[in-house]
Design a protein around this motif. Structure first.
Motif, PDB file in Angstrom:
ATOM      1  N   ILE A   1       4.078  17.018  -7.330  1.00  0.00           N
ATOM      2  CA  ILE A   1       5.018  17.171  -6.717  1.00  0.00           C
ATOM      3  C   ILE A   1       5.085  19.009  -6.293  1.00  0.00           C
ATOM      4  N   GLU A   2       5.793  19.534  -7.344  1.00  0.00           N
ATOM      5  CA  GLU A   2       6.313  20.473  -7.419  1.00  0.00           C
ATOM      6  C   GLU A   2       4.941  21.673  -6.731  1.00  0.00           C
ATOM      7  N   ILE A   3       3.725  21.648  -8.187  1.00  0.00           N
ATOM      8  CA  ILE A   3       2.531  22.389  -7.750  1.00  0.00           C
ATOM      9  C   ILE A   3       1.236  21.793  -6.036  1.00  0.00           C
ATOM     10  N   ALA A   4       1.620  20.845  -5.774  1.00  0.00           N
ATOM     11  CA  ALA A   4       1.509  20.669  -4.771  1.00  0.00           C
ATOM     12  C   ALA A   4       1.489  21.241  -3.726  1.00  0.00           C
ATOM     13  N   ASP A   5       0.132  21.393  -2.230  1.00  0.00           N
ATOM     14  CA  ASP A   5       0.976  21.907  -1.019  1.00  0.00           C
ATOM     15  C   ASP A   5       1.885  21.196  -0.260  1.00  0.00           C
ATOM     16  N   THR A   6       0.733  20.361   0.584  1.00  0.00           N
ATOM     17  CA  THR A   6       1.573  19.629   1.201  1.00  0.00           C
ATOM     18  C   THR A   6       1.783  18.172   0.201  1.00  0.00           C
ATOM     19  N   VAL A   7       2.971  17.628   1.023  1.00  0.00           N
ATOM     20  CA  VAL A   7       3.594  16.386   0.663  1.00  0.00           C
ATOM     21  C   VAL A   7       3.684  15.145   1.325  1.00  0.00           C
ATOM     22  N   SER A   8       3.452  14.452   1.726  1.00  0.00           N
ATOM     23  CA  SER A   8       3.554  12.934   2.436  1.00  0.00           C
ATOM     24  C   SER A   8       3.840  12.004   1.477  1.00  0.00           C
ATOM     25  N   GLU A   9       5.055  11.244   2.131  1.00  0.00           N
ATOM     26  CA  GLU A   9       5.465  10.005   1.601  1.00  0.00           C
ATOM     27  C   GLU A   9       5.633   9.231   3.199  1.00  0.00           C
ATOM     28  N   ILE A  10       4.515   7.803   2.211  1.00  0.00           N
ATOM     29  CA  ILE A  10       4.734   6.861   3.834  1.00  0.00           C
ATOM     30  C   ILE A  10       6.154   6.185   3.047  1.00  0.00           C
ATOM     31  N   ASP A  11       6.198   5.463   3.847  1.00  0.00           N
ATOM     32  CA  ASP A  11       7.373   4.581   3.696  1.00  0.00           C
ATOM     33  C   ASP A  11       6.687   3.229   4.705  1.00  0.00           C
ATOM     34  N   ASP A  12       8.042   1.812   3.903  1.00  0.00           N
ATOM     35  CA  ASP A  12       7.754   0.679   4.119  1.00  0.00           C
ATOM     36  C   ASP A  12       7.729   0.173   4.826  1.00  0.00           C
ATOM     37  N   ILE A  13       8.241  -0.120   6.099  1.00  0.00           N
ATOM     38  CA  ILE A  13       9.586  -0.527   6.830  1.00  0.00           C
ATOM     39  C   ILE A  13       8.894  -1.614   6.878  1.00  0.00           C
ATOM     40  N   LYS A  14       7.898  -2.325   7.387  1.00  0.00           N
ATOM     41  CA  LYS A  14       7.605  -3.430   7.562  1.00  0.00           C
ATOM     42  C   LYS A  14       5.534  -3.655   7.398  1.00  0.00           C
ATOM     43  N   HIS A  15       5.541  -4.821   7.132  1.00  0.00           N
ATOM     44  CA  HIS A  15       4.121  -5.233   6.600  1.00  0.00           C
ATOM     45  C   HIS A  15       4.053  -6.420   7.109  1.00  0.00           C
ATOM     46  N   ALA A  16       2.735  -7.347   7.749  1.00  0.00           N
ATOM     47  CA  ALA A  16       2.790  -8.431   7.899  1.00  0.00           C
ATOM     48  C   ALA A  16       2.118  -9.250   6.437  1.00  0.00           C
ATOM     49  N   PHE A  17       1.615  -8.665   5.899  1.00  0.00           N
ATOM     50  CA  PHE A  17       1.998  -9.784   4.168  1.00  0.00           C
ATOM     51  C   PHE A  17       2.929 -10.395   4.210  1.00  0.00           C
ATOM     52  N   ARG A  18       4.198  -9.601   4.236  1.00  0.00           N
ATOM     53  CA  ARG A  18       5.534 -10.366   3.742  1.00  0.00           C
ATOM     54  C   ARG A  18       5.611 -11.312   5.369  1.00  0.00           C
ATOM     55  N   ALA A  19       4.941 -11.631   5.696  1.00  0.00           N
ATOM     56  CA  ALA A  19       4.880 -12.848   7.086  1.00  0.00           C
ATOM     57  C   ALA A  19       4.047 -13.555   6.386  1.00  0.00           C
ATOM     58  N   GLY A  20       3.149 -13.373   5.142  1.00  0.00           N
ATOM     59  CA  GLY A  20       1.877 -14.512   4.810  1.00  0.00           C
ATOM     60  C   GLY A  20       0.858 -14.608   5.922  1.00  0.00           C
ATOM     61  N   VAL A  21       0.296 -12.924   5.819  1.00  0.00           N
ATOM     62  CA  VAL A  21      -1.279 -12.624   6.614  1.00  0.00           C
ATOM     63  C   VAL A  21      -2.256 -11.812   5.591  1.00  0.00           C
ATOM     64  N   ARG A  22      -2.937 -12.618   4.801  1.00  0.00           N
ATOM     65  CA  ARG A  22      -3.642 -11.855   3.810  1.00  0.00           C
ATOM     66  C   ARG A  22      -3.691 -10.690   4.254  1.00  0.00           C
ATOM     67  N   ALA A  23      -4.671  -9.981   3.296  1.00  0.00           N
ATOM     68  CA  ALA A  23      -4.875  -8.440   3.311  1.00  0.00           C
ATOM     69  C   ALA A  23      -6.745  -8.775   4.494  1.00  0.00           C
ATOM     70  N   GLN A  24      -6.499  -7.903   5.354  1.00  0.00           N
ATOM     71  CA  GLN A  24      -8.114  -8.147   6.125  1.00  0.00           C
ATOM     72  C   GLN A  24      -8.580  -7.122   6.153  1.00  0.00           C
ATOM     73  N   LYS A  25      -9.961  -7.678   6.425  1.00  0.00           N
ATOM     74  CA  LYS A  25     -11.360  -6.502   6.489  1.00  0.00           C
ATOM     75  C   LYS A  25     -10.718  -5.697   6.933  1.00  0.00           C
ATOM     76  N   GLY A  26     -11.006  -4.019   6.968  1.00  0.00           N
ATOM     77  CA  GLY A  26     -11.143  -2.710   8.109  1.00  0.00           C
ATOM     78  C   GLY A  26      -9.354  -2.604   7.818  1.00  0.00           C
ATOM     79  N   ILE A  27      -8.518  -3.341   7.174  1.00  0.00           N
ATOM     80  CA  ILE A  27      -7.657  -2.796   7.232  1.00  0.00           C
ATOM     81  C   ILE A  27      -6.752  -2.422   5.716  1.00  0.00           C
ATOM     82  N   GLU A  28      -6.731  -3.329   5.180  1.00  0.00           N
ATOM     83  CA  GLU A  28      -6.116  -3.296   4.585  1.00  0.00           C
ATOM     84  C   GLU A  28      -7.654  -2.876   2.676  1.00  0.00           C
ATOM     85  N   PHE A  29      -8.867  -3.427   3.138  1.00  0.00           N
ATOM     86  CA  PHE A  29      -9.301  -3.055   1.833  1.00  0.00           C
ATOM     87  C   PHE A  29     -10.975  -3.066   2.628  1.00  0.00           C
TER      88      PHE A  29
END
Length: 207
Positions: A179-207
């Motif tokens: 992080i120290e040597i990087a020019d730009t750093v973005s941290e993506i937070d986990d607010i809500k995810h369909a997987f926790r509602a029982g939705v399987r990984a979807q083509k085009g979205i997760e892989f």
């Protein structure tokens, strides 16, 4: 519409215009102050979804500018992905999948370390080639987090890459020295995810 409504609209429009004039002045000053052209190191980390998606969006942008793109995917490899299928069809992309699956699936640290070293040799070749405009090191943060590669070796190579080359590093748990040597750093937070509602990984979205 009542006259008072018209007056309110006119007042809101005037205030908006005043704010935008001030904002444009500030932004124009910042743009004028940014005069350096060189390669940047971007780190996209955090527990939320979208780190690799962000990197491959930048790959699409780079291709739109006729830049050569190199990709090394660490960790991933047990299953085919849409990004691999798409970018392998694109001229100007050198795409390498160097993992064998997530660490909880492989359960073999020695083999994971060997695969990481193999992937890093591929990455080093790209990071020494000034004809490659953008290098994506997908899930490298995870490799560094588990100490599959020597951190100082990675940092030294990133620092010594061609001056105009851009690099995007993704993965959870980016180490502080990266992080120290990087020019730009973005941290993506986990607010809500369909997987926790029982939705399987979807083509085009997760892989």
């Amino acid at each position: 519409m009542h006259d008072t409504d018209n007056n309110d609209d006119e007042g809101s429009n005037a205030r908006h215009a005043t704010r935008m004039v001030r904002k444009k002045t500030i932004i124009d000053q910042r743009i004028a102050a940014a005069y350096i052209d060189r390669g940047v190191l971007v780190v996209v980390t955090g527990n939320g979804k979208g780190k690799s998606s962000s990197a491959f969006g930048m790959a699409a942008r780079a291709l739109g500018h006729d830049m050569r793109v190199g990709v090394v995917q660490f960790i991933k490899g047990a299953a085919a992905t849409g990004e691999e299928a798409f970018f392998r069809r694109c001229d100007g992309v050198d795409f390498h999948v160097m993992g064998e699956g997530f660490t909880w699936d492989t359960q073999d640290r020695e083999r994971d370390v060997a695969k990481a070293a193999e992937g890093w040799r591929c990455a080093e070749a790209m990071l020494s080639d000034d004809s490659v405009g953008l290098v994506i090191l997908d899930e490298l943060c995870v490799v560094l987090k588990y100490r599959y590669l020597p951190l100082e070796t990675v940092l030294r190579t990133l620092r010594s890459r061609p001056a105009s080359q851009h690099v995007v590093v993704t993965g959870r748990g980016a180490p502080e020295p990266l992080i120290e040597i990087a020019d730009t750093v973005s941290e993506i937070d986990d607010i809500k995810h369909a997987f926790r509602a029982g939705v399987r990984a979807q083509k085009g979205i997760e892989f």
